[in-house]
Design a protein around this motif. Structure first.
Motif, PDB file in Angstrom:
ATOM      1  N   ASN A  91       2.531   3.198   2.748  1.00  0.00           N
ATOM      2  CA  ASN A  91       1.641   4.362   2.822  1.00  0.00           C
ATOM      3  C   ASN A  91       1.619   5.119   1.498  1.00  0.00           C
ATOM      4  O   ASN A  91       1.140   6.252   1.425  1.00  0.00           O
ATOM      5  CB  ASN A  91       2.051   5.303   3.958  1.00  0.00           C
ATOM      6  CG  ASN A  91       3.498   5.775   3.837  1.00  0.00           C
ATOM      7  OD1 ASN A  91       4.130   5.639   2.786  1.00  0.00           O
ATOM      8  ND2 ASN A  91       4.033   6.331   4.910  1.00  0.00           N
ATOM      9  N   LYS A  92       2.112   4.506   0.435  1.00  0.00           N
ATOM     10  CA  LYS A  92       2.121   5.128  -0.886  1.00  0.00           C
ATOM     11  C   LYS A  92       0.766   4.922  -1.560  1.00  0.00           C
ATOM     12  O   LYS A  92       0.312   3.785  -1.705  1.00  0.00           O
ATOM     13  CB  LYS A  92       3.222   4.516  -1.757  1.00  0.00           C
ATOM     14  CG  LYS A  92       4.633   4.657  -1.189  1.00  0.00           C
ATOM     15  CD  LYS A  92       5.648   4.006  -2.107  1.00  0.00           C
ATOM     16  CE  LYS A  92       7.063   4.104  -1.554  1.00  0.00           C
ATOM     17  NZ  LYS A  92       8.066   3.489  -2.457  1.00  0.00           N
ATOM     18  N   SER A  93       0.144   6.008  -1.984  1.00  0.00           N
ATOM     19  CA  SER A  93      -1.161   5.902  -2.645  1.00  0.00           C
ATOM     20  C   SER A  93      -1.071   5.100  -3.936  1.00  0.00           C
ATOM     21  O   SER A  93      -2.037   4.446  -4.345  1.00  0.00           O
ATOM     22  CB  SER A  93      -1.721   7.297  -2.920  1.00  0.00           C
ATOM     23  OG  SER A  93      -0.809   8.057  -3.705  1.00  0.00           O
ATOM     24  N   LYS A 127      -1.940   1.255  -3.821  1.00  0.00           N
ATOM     25  CA  LYS A 127      -3.305   0.764  -3.585  1.00  0.00           C
ATOM     26  C   LYS A 127      -3.737  -0.238  -4.648  1.00  0.00           C
ATOM     27  O   LYS A 127      -4.439  -1.212  -4.365  1.00  0.00           O
ATOM     28  CB  LYS A 127      -4.277   1.947  -3.536  1.00  0.00           C
ATOM     29  CG  LYS A 127      -5.710   1.536  -3.248  1.00  0.00           C
ATOM     30  CD  LYS A 127      -6.641   2.736  -3.192  1.00  0.00           C
ATOM     31  CE  LYS A 127      -8.074   2.308  -2.907  1.00  0.00           C
ATOM     32  NZ  LYS A 127      -9.000   3.460  -2.831  1.00  0.00           N
ATOM     33  N   LYS A 163      -6.401  -3.118   3.038  1.00  0.00           N
ATOM     34  CA  LYS A 163      -6.242  -1.800   3.633  1.00  0.00           C
ATOM     35  C   LYS A 163      -6.530  -1.925   5.126  1.00  0.00           C
ATOM     36  O   LYS A 163      -7.514  -2.561   5.527  1.00  0.00           O
ATOM     37  CB  LYS A 163      -7.217  -0.803   2.998  1.00  0.00           C
ATOM     38  CG  LYS A 163      -7.153   0.600   3.591  1.00  0.00           C
ATOM     39  CD  LYS A 163      -8.168   1.516   2.934  1.00  0.00           C
ATOM     40  CE  LYS A 163      -8.166   2.900   3.570  1.00  0.00           C
ATOM     41  NZ  LYS A 163      -9.169   3.793   2.946  1.00  0.00           N
ATOM     42  N   THR A 196      -3.140   8.942   6.995  1.00  0.00           N
ATOM     43  CA  THR A 196      -2.671   8.308   5.768  1.00  0.00           C
ATOM     44  C   THR A 196      -3.195   6.875   5.702  1.00  0.00           C
ATOM     45  O   THR A 196      -3.172   6.157   6.700  1.00  0.00           O
ATOM     46  CB  THR A 196      -1.135   8.294   5.733  1.00  0.00           C
ATOM     47  OG1 THR A 196      -0.660   9.634   5.876  1.00  0.00           O
ATOM     48  CG2 THR A 196      -0.619   7.705   4.442  1.00  0.00           C
ATOM     49  N   SER A 197      -3.655   6.464   4.547  1.00  0.00           N
ATOM     50  CA  SER A 197      -4.114   5.078   4.378  1.00  0.00           C
ATOM     51  C   SER A 197      -2.927   4.128   4.407  1.00  0.00           C
ATOM     52  O   SER A 197      -1.876   4.405   3.812  1.00  0.00           O
ATOM     53  CB  SER A 197      -4.866   4.939   3.044  1.00  0.00           C
ATOM     54  OG  SER A 197      -6.041   5.716   3.055  1.00  0.00           O
ATOM     55  N   TYR A 227      -1.609   0.358   3.518  1.00  0.00           N
ATOM     56  CA  TYR A 227      -1.921  -0.787   2.652  1.00  0.00           C
ATOM     57  C   TYR A 227      -1.003  -1.960   2.971  1.00  0.00           C
ATOM     58  O   TYR A 227       0.180  -1.789   3.248  1.00  0.00           O
ATOM     59  CB  TYR A 227      -1.763  -0.400   1.184  1.00  0.00           C
ATOM     60  CG  TYR A 227      -2.627   0.771   0.776  1.00  0.00           C
ATOM     61  CD1 TYR A 227      -4.001   0.634   0.655  1.00  0.00           C
ATOM     62  CD2 TYR A 227      -2.059   2.027   0.535  1.00  0.00           C
ATOM     63  CE1 TYR A 227      -4.806   1.707   0.294  1.00  0.00           C
ATOM     64  CE2 TYR A 227      -2.856   3.107   0.169  1.00  0.00           C
ATOM     65  CZ  TYR A 227      -4.223   2.938   0.057  1.00  0.00           C
ATOM     66  OH  TYR A 227      -5.013   4.002  -0.285  1.00  0.00           O
TER      67      TYR A 227
END
Length: 512
Positions: free
Chosen positions: A304-306, A309, A315, A106-107, A109
């Protein structure tokens, strides 16, 4: 006669000077050529795949343009006869894509961060520092002279801060005063963070607090839960005794937690506490922290919520941790203990810089392949092979990390630490400016110093979209830890930045 002699002498001097300049000119032009050769090599290796694919794509396009309608019909008919194969391949592709999407990391941010700015009445000038140290009656004249010399050579300025308890005469290093310092720093940073991001404390699912030398019961993380009334199922962690590099460790822990717990926020609070950890003895190795460490702390909001972004600043790309604790010298180079008089302090070994250099070398050996362009990796590998095969007495190739990073946040542990990394990594003065200015303005704020440095870069308006930042910190144990971030947009400083009212004064000249 004398006039002619003088003219002859001038002509001879001019002639010899021109000869010398001609000798120097090829060397200069050669260095310029080498510079551009290296830049050309770096560009070629970075775009090697693209350059190789271009001819292949051209051939495919040319062939496709010469295909007749009959050829296309035959190809379609062939696919129809092999329908099962096409369906099977499509299913495998779809399944593989689904598995990749579900299992990929998971990305993470970074929405924003906030650094605590102490009130002006806590400022400590050098003269005030020595005067108060004298009034305590605990220090010998030689110890006072030693601290004065350290202050003048430390790279600290006259506007750093000490906690309220250390401004009292005599100082009052009590548990209550230490709690008061912790609350002021942590709550000050968090109040500003929540105000700037408009994230509600109830939405925080993960909390990580790191403070090396002050670990009361209930813990510092529990103090934050109580103050902001965080929800009952918050995953809270309190890291102690992990030194100045614990801020990166806290980020790494929060990152791992965000991989497991989806669709939530994590708050990391990095600080240190001075009140109960001031040294009142005369061991010179233990007096150095008195001269370097100052009040500071930072709070960082991760997600970690898209959907976040779009509004995030950075990031997280990599975290690399190195631990040299298996070596006895490394383990004891930063060591809390009692002196001969029974007074507790943190002792700094004479081998500290050598051990830090070894830890750095190990850390960048792991980090290098993750961030360096292929051109630098090849040069490093070839140098290593030549050295091993031919036993050549050649220096190992030091990769050019300036090709991988745009900004460097080197832990402001002291002037010697910054000097050493600037030399070993072959950095320019601009690359270490944030670290030097943070040390000058705020002193060594331990694990939070890398965030004051990032705030400095933002305040200077230097953080552009796509820029990469390398945060690197050293700590007791002995540890060297790195975090790499990428800017998702042109980043402006957040309201109430610690540099808000003084950034126009910097950079200042640091007197040697």
């Amino acid at each position: 006669m004398s006039s002619n002699t003088k003219t002859d002498t001038e002509e001879t001097t001019s002639s010899s000077t021109s000869k010398e300049s001609k000798k120097r000119l090829p060397d200069f032009s050669q260095s310029v050529k080498l510079k551009y050769v290296k830049l050309g090599y770096h560009y070629l290796m970075s775009h090697l795949v693209t350059l190789c694919l271009l001819p292949l794509m051209s051939v495919i396009l040319i062939q496709a343009s010469h295909m007749k309608a009959q050829d296309i019909q035959e190809l379609w008919a062939h696919l129809q006869y092999n329908l099962l194969s096409v369906i099977a391949i499509s299913a495998i592709f779809a399944l593989g894509s689904t598995l990749y999407i579900m299992t990929r990391p998971t990305s993470i941010y970074l929405l924003d961060f906030s650094c605590y700015r102490p009130p002006n009445h806590l400022t400590v000038h050098f003269q005030k520092f020595i005067h108060h140290s004298t009034l305590t009656g605990d220090f010998l004249p030689s110890s006072l002279d030693f601290q004065r010399k350290i202050l003048l050579r430390s790279g600290l300025g006259e506007e750093t801060y000490l906690p309220e308890a250390m401004h009292s005469i005599p100082p009052r290093p009590s548990m209550a005063a230490a709690r008061e310092e912790a609350e002021q720093v942590m709550f000050g940073a968090l109040d500003n963070l929540f105000a700037n991001t408009r994230v509600k404390p109830k939405d925080i699912g993960i909390l990580v607090v790191n403070c090396s030398l002050f670990n009361p019961t209930p813990s510092l993380s529990a103090m934050i839960v109580n103050k902001y009334k965080l929800r009952g199922n918050v995953k809270s962690f309190n890291l102690g005794g992990m030194g100045c590099s614990a801020g990166v460790i806290a980020i790494d822990l929060a990152k791992d937690m965000l991989q497991v717990h989806r669709n939530t926020y994590a708050v990391v609070v990095s600080t240190e506490n001075i009140t109960q950890n001031w040294y009142f003895g005369n061991n010179k190795a233990m007096l150095i922290p008195n001269c370097l460490f100052r009040v500071g702390g930072a709070a960082i909001l991760l997600s970690n919520k898209s959907s976040d972004k779009r509004r995030a600043k950075y990031k997280l790309l990599h975290v690399v941790r190195t631990h040299k604790g298996a070596d006895d010298k490394a383990f004891r180079c930063v060591y809390q203990e009692q002196d001969d008089a029974g007074k507790t302090g943190v002792s700094l070994s004479k081998d500290l810089m050598a051990i830090a250099g070894g830890a750095l070398k190990t850390n960048i050996t792991t980090l290098g392949p993750l961030v360096l362009p292929i051109s630098e990796q090849l040069l490093f590998f070839l140098t290593l092979v030549v050295k091993k095969l031919f036993n050549a007495k050649m220096k190992p190739y030091i990769p050019d990390f300036k090709l991988a990073f745009d900004h460097f946040c080197i832990h402001a542990g002291g002037r010697a630490v910054i000097d050493e990394l600037e030399k070993n990594l072959q950095l320019l003065p601009l690359h270490v400016e944030a670290s030097r200015m943070t040390l000058h303005r705020f002193g060594n704020t331990s694990s939070s110093s890398i965030w004051y440095e990032l705030a400095y870069t933002e305040a200077k308006g230097r953080m552009k979209k796509g820029n990469r930042v390398w945060q690197i910190a050293f700590g007791s144990g002995f540890k060297c830890n790195s975090a790499v971030w990428e800017a998702l947009r042109h980043v402006n400083p957040s309201p109430k930045s610690p540099w808000e009212d003084c950034i126009h004064k910097y950079p200042v000249e640091i007197i040697a």
